[in-house]
Scaffold this active site. Structure first.
Site, short mmCIF file in Angstrom:
data_model
loop_
_atom_site.label_atom_id
_atom_site.label_comp_id
_atom_site.label_asym_id
_atom_site.label_seq_id
_atom_site.Cartn_x
_atom_site.Cartn_y
_atom_site.Cartn_z
N TYR A 117 -51.20 35.24 -22.93
CA TYR A 117 -51.37 33.79 -23.08
C TYR A 117 -52.76 33.39 -22.60
CZ TYR A 117 -46.28 33.30 -23.49
OH TYR A 117 -44.97 33.39 -23.88
N TYR A 156 -44.99 41.54 -23.83
CA TYR A 156 -45.76 41.77 -22.61
C TYR A 156 -44.83 42.12 -21.44
CZ TYR A 156 -44.43 36.86 -21.89
OH TYR A 156 -43.73 35.68 -21.78
N ARG A 166 -40.96 41.40 -22.12
CA ARG A 166 -40.52 40.30 -22.96
C ARG A 166 -40.76 40.64 -24.41
NH1 ARG A 166 -39.64 35.11 -22.62
NH2 ARG A 166 -37.93 36.00 -23.78
N HIS A 169 -42.35 36.47 -28.98
CA HIS A 169 -41.63 35.21 -29.21
C HIS A 169 -42.64 34.08 -29.32
CE1 HIS A 169 -42.12 35.60 -24.82
NE2 HIS A 169 -42.20 34.27 -24.81
N HIS A 171 -42.82 29.89 -28.41
CA HIS A 171 -42.19 28.76 -27.73
C HIS A 171 -42.25 27.52 -28.62
CE1 HIS A 171 -42.09 30.71 -23.69
NE2 HIS A 171 -43.11 31.38 -24.19
#
Length: 248
Positions: A117, A156, A166, A169, A171
């Site tokens: 991110y 990640y 994880r 995905h 959000h």
């Protein structure tokens, strides 16, 4: 931000159908360590909707930029683009009665193709993409549809265990016709085995319910020789609403 008479009509005002707690993720899940401290210790209370929760705000398309739904280019330097596999994500936003919801603000954010991110607290050992901001938004059309272009996000590692990962995905934040219809959730990709190992996903006890969070390939709406499309529909409020994000 504006208020529109159509959106705040008698048809859209009034109490909303209660969420089904058996359909939503559990507040406490033993193998999801963040819920240990965060889960409520007392039983939930049923509280009636207030007027402020049942009305507005509503967003105007005037707030959108020309590339807000193009994550491949909206942060990129002139003549460049984000690195990764291009994809198209689209779907429909409906209410608990399956009526399409027009004028709904849909926001989305994600990692880059390497799984990072653009946030100062996400310091995993992979590089940032200088041409990828990882955020976009769209306002649904008259039939409740939204769409955006992006790159397929990477998975990640995260500190839930000694070797926890994880799944890739995206959000979503969806702001309906009232504060009580606000939803924050996650979209996963069909066929990814990491989904079924993720403790956040496993906080949902119904397998069929988990399937509603999996975006499936949509060849018909793909861009030939360019980008594969995925469809992800959203239900706001009610007994079968899309799941609230049980965030890490």
């Amino acid at each position: 931000m504006t208020h529109d008479a159509d959106y705040n009509s008698q048809e859209t005002q009034g109490p909303f159908i209660a969420r089904d707690p058996n359909w939503q993720p559990k507040a406490y899940t033993a193998d999801y360590k963040y819920t240990i401290a965060r889960a409520p210790k007392l039983p939930a209370l049923s509280v009636a909707n207030t007027v402020s929760e049942m009305t507005g705000p509503v967003f105007s398309k005037e707030i959108l930029g020309k590339q807000d739904n193009d994550l491949i280019h909206n942060y990129a330097r002139s003549g460049e683009a984000a690195t990764g596999e291009p994809i198209i994500v689209h779907g429909k936003v409906v209410d608990e009665h399956k009526r399409p919801m027009k004028g709904v603000l849909v926001e989305f954010w994600q990692t880059n193709a390497s799984g990072r991110y653009r946030h100062k607290t996400h310091n995993i050992a992979v590089p940032l993409d200088p041409n990828f901001g990882g955020f976009g938004r769209f306002i649904t059309d008259n039939e409740g549809h939204y769409w955006f272009r992006t790159i397929r996000p990477g998975g990640y590692p995260w500190p839930n265990g000694p070797n926890a990962w994880r799944p890739p995905h995206i959000h979503f934040s969806v702001f309906g016709y009232a504060f009580a219809q606000r939803l924050i959730s996650q979209m996963y990709f069909s066929g990814d085995p990491l989904v079924w190992q993720c403790p956040i996903v496993r906080s949902i006890s119904d397998t069929d319910a988990i399937e509603t969070l999996l975006a499936k390939p949509d060849i018909e709406n793909s861009a030939p020789m360019d980008a594969l499309a995925y469809r992800f529909d959203v239900v706001l409020r009610g007994r079968r609403m899309t799941f609230f994000e049980n965030h890490e």
